[in-house]
Design a protein around this motif. Structure first.
Motif, PDB file in Angstrom:
ATOM      1  N   ARG A 247      -8.393 -66.265  11.436  1.00  0.00           N
ATOM      2  CA  ARG A 247      -9.292 -65.104  11.149  1.00  0.00           C
ATOM      3  C   ARG A 247      -9.191 -64.323  10.004  1.00  0.00           C
TER       4      ARG A 247
ATOM      5  N   GLN B 147     -27.212 -73.084  14.645  1.00  0.00           N
ATOM      6  CA  GLN B 147     -27.432 -72.374  15.978  1.00  0.00           C
ATOM      7  C   GLN B 147     -26.137 -71.498  16.527  1.00  0.00           C
TER       8      GLN B 147
ATOM      9  N   PHE C  59     -22.243 -70.164  15.425  1.00  0.00           N
ATOM     10  CA  PHE C  59     -21.312 -69.592  14.188  1.00  0.00           C
ATOM     11  C   PHE C  59     -19.927 -69.460  14.894  1.00  0.00           C
ATOM     12  N   GLY C  60     -18.960 -69.723  13.953  1.00  0.00           N
ATOM     13  CA  GLY C  60     -17.736 -69.287  14.376  1.00  0.00           C
ATOM     14  C   GLY C  60     -17.489 -67.935  14.076  1.00  0.00           C
ATOM     15  N   ASP C  61     -16.267 -67.260  14.484  1.00  0.00           N
ATOM     16  CA  ASP C  61     -15.901 -66.019  14.124  1.00  0.00           C
ATOM     17  C   ASP C  61     -15.782 -65.570  12.627  1.00  0.00           C
ATOM     18  N   GLY C  62     -15.597 -66.506  11.749  1.00  0.00           N
ATOM     19  CA  GLY C  62     -15.348 -66.301  10.569  1.00  0.00           C
ATOM     20  C   GLY C  62     -13.882 -66.182  10.068  1.00  0.00           C
TER      21      GLY C  62
ATOM     22  N   PHE D   1     -22.046 -76.511   8.952  1.00  0.00           N
ATOM     23  CA  PHE D   1     -22.242 -75.812   7.670  1.00  0.00           C
ATOM     24  C   PHE D   1     -21.061 -74.849   7.334  1.00  0.00           C
TER      25      PHE D   1
ATOM     26  N   LEU E 109     -17.796 -68.509   6.997  1.00  0.00           N
ATOM     27  CA  LEU E 109     -18.528 -68.631   8.209  1.00  0.00           C
ATOM     28  C   LEU E 109     -18.877 -70.150   8.252  1.00  0.00           C
TER      29      LEU E 109
END
Lengths: 113, 106
Positions: free
Chosen positions: A9, A102, A104-107, A33, A90
């Motif tokens: 994170r 569609q 996404f991860g938490d970044g 992506f 991201l």
């Protein structure tokens, strides 16, 4: 529950270091992506991949590379970090028919000192 | 160069009011996507608009698409605090607007 998981994170690195950002998805999606998100600029596409070992440059690939050796994993590599790469990164994925991300991860918030 | 422009970039509204967020794009596209991002969280998909004239509604949010005008709108009806978030529009291939940060005040 479907997931896109990013390995960290928060990361703090020094200029010139090599950094790996890892992303794993469990939905058997073909497309993955990497974006960076900066205030006032929205999301900018760095690289994407539509299959294992395949990759395409996005709008801002300079200073980055990627690796996709397995379908579920897409890695972003910063070969020699600079302070202007401080950003939120991201990862996202989608199935073949849906070229728009569609899920996404938490970044990962990366700070380069 | 493909451009996706949202306006406004910042929006402060009172609860109960209506407002519209606009998304203009520079390329021919028959589909458009809206996402929501809460502070400190990642993006979640809100709407997928797949053709000219498409309209989707969920709760107090309604999205529409005019492919001839290259314009999509996200209309907020009777805003509530829970709608406070940043809203992004996006077009194929994988290009996003800068986002509209919406704050709904009591």
């Amino acid at each position: 529950d479907v997931k896109v998981t990013q390995s960290s994170r928060y990361l703090v690195k020094r200029t010139g270091e090599k950094v790996f950002l890892e992303c794993v998805q469990d939905m058997d999606h073909e497309n993955m992506f990497w974006y960076r998100q900066d205030p006032g600029l929205g999301l900018r596409l760095i690289y994407f991949s539509y299959d294992v070992k395949m990759k395409e440059k996005g709008d801002i690939p300079e200073g980055y590379s990627v690796s996709r050796e397995k379908k579920e994993r897409f890695s972003l590599i910063l070969e020699s970090t600079s302070t202007n790469q401080t950003s939120m990164y991201l990862c996202a994925s989608s199935f073949t028919g849906g070229h728009q991300p569609q899920h996404f991860g938490d970044g990962t918030r990366l700070s380069i000192l | 160069e493909l451009k996706v422009e949202q306006n406004p970039l910042f929006l402060s509204m009172q609860e109960g009011k209506n407002y519209t967020i606009y998304c203009n794009y520079s390329t021919t596209s028959d589909r458009l996507y809206w996402y929501r991002q809460d502070p400190g969280k990642s993006l979640e998909s809100l709407f997928v608009l797949l053709s000219n004239g498409a309209v989707k509604q969920e709760g107090r949010l309604m999205a529409s698409l005019d492919t001839k005008a290259r314009l999509s709108t996200l209309h907020i009806t009777a805003a509530v605090h829970d709608l406070s978030a940043t809203y992004f529009c996006a077009v194929p291939a994988m290009r996003f607007g800068a986002g509209t940060r919406l704050t709904v005040k009591p």
